[in-house]
Design an enzyme around this catalytic site. Structure first.
Site, PDB file in Angstrom:
ATOM      1  N   VAL A 210       0.609  -1.028   0.247  1.00 52.17           N
ATOM      2  CA  VAL A 210      -0.118  -0.021  -0.012  1.00 52.17           C
ATOM      3  C   VAL A 210       0.715   1.088   0.218  1.00 52.17           C
ATOM      4  O   VAL A 210       0.655   2.249  -0.856  1.00 52.17           O
ATOM      5  CB  VAL A 210      -1.027  -0.174   1.048  1.00 52.17           C
ATOM      6  CG1 VAL A 210      -1.815   1.351   1.318  1.00 52.17           C
ATOM      7  CG2 VAL A 210      -2.005  -1.325   1.040  1.00 52.17           C
ATOM      8  N   CYS A 211       2.123   1.051   0.674  1.00 51.09           N
ATOM      9  CA  CYS A 211       2.848   2.263   0.830  1.00 51.09           C
ATOM     10  C   CYS A 211       3.316   2.863  -0.329  1.00 51.09           C
ATOM     11  O   CYS A 211       2.981   4.213  -0.427  1.00 51.09           O
ATOM     12  CB  CYS A 211       4.070   1.972   1.661  1.00 51.09           C
ATOM     13  SG  CYS A 211       3.591   1.254   3.236  1.00 51.09           S
ATOM     14  N   PRO A 212       3.927   2.342  -1.481  1.00 52.77           N
ATOM     15  CA  PRO A 212       4.153   2.999  -2.571  1.00 52.77           C
ATOM     16  C   PRO A 212       3.043   3.756  -3.468  1.00 52.77           C
ATOM     17  O   PRO A 212       3.199   4.629  -4.096  1.00 52.77           O
ATOM     18  CB  PRO A 212       4.719   1.937  -3.594  1.00 52.77           C
ATOM     19  CG  PRO A 212       4.627   0.613  -3.040  1.00 52.77           C
ATOM     20  CD  PRO A 212       4.133   0.721  -1.402  1.00 52.77           C
TER      21      PRO A 212
END
Length: 187
Positions: A46-48
């Site tokens: 999810v972070c990128p």
């Protein structure tokens, strides 16, 4: 205890920005609006998507005089490696702070102690270094940079117009409210 209207605590950290390493402290935030955007870890899922979304809107934040600081408990070296290898992360022009000791993450009360990673915390900080917006998401729920941009505009509007407030879904240019006895029970 709520962090709203509290001053950010002192910190010193190494960061990666525009191909260089640099030191960042709380003094770098004074005099401008800032967003601290905590995320769990580099090289994840999810972070990128969130960081790329912020990168796509970075110019709009800059036009508002807002600096973006992404923060994870990874090192600044890891930020550089991720930036060099991920097409999504290569878009980032904002500062990526490394917080391997967890000091900043704990200062903002978003450390997941049992794993040493940050929650998805978003903090909007005003020109005096005071926190005006706090948002914490569960790990599997990504954030939206467009909504963050809207909230920053509302926070800046309220700061510039202390006798007005922005109602739900307020967008720049729309009507605000002036709280008064006359409005009680009429909204």
């Amino acid at each position: 205890m709520s962090l709203i209207n509290t001053e950010i605590k002192p910190f010193k950290a190494q960061a990666f920005k525009n191909g260089e390493f640099k030191e960042i402290t709380e003094a770098d935030l004074k005099g401008k609006w800032s967003v601290f955007f905590f995320y769990p870890a580099n090289f994840t899922f999810v972070c990128p998507t969130e960081l790329e979304d912020l990168a796509d809107k970075y110019e709009e934040f800059q036009k508002l005089g807002v600096e973006i600081y992404s923060v994870s408990t990874d090192t600044h070296f890891s930020h550089k490696a991720w930036h060099d290898t991920s097409e999504s992360i290569k878009k980032i022009k904002y500062t990526m702070i490394g917080d391997p000791t967890g000091t900043i993450t704990r200062n903002f009360d978003v450390m997941i102690e049992e794993v040493g990673l940050a929650d998805r915390g978003t903090f909007v900080i005003d020109t005096e270094g005071k926190i005006q917006i706090v948002e914490i998401n569960a790990g599997g729920i990504g954030r939206d940079a467009s909504e963050l941009l809207r909230k920053v505009k509302a926070a800046q509007y309220v700061a510039a117009h202390p006798n007005e407030v922005c109602p739900a879904k307020w967008k720049e240019g729309e009507k605000t409210l002036a709280p008064s006895l006359d409005l009680v029970g009429k909204i």
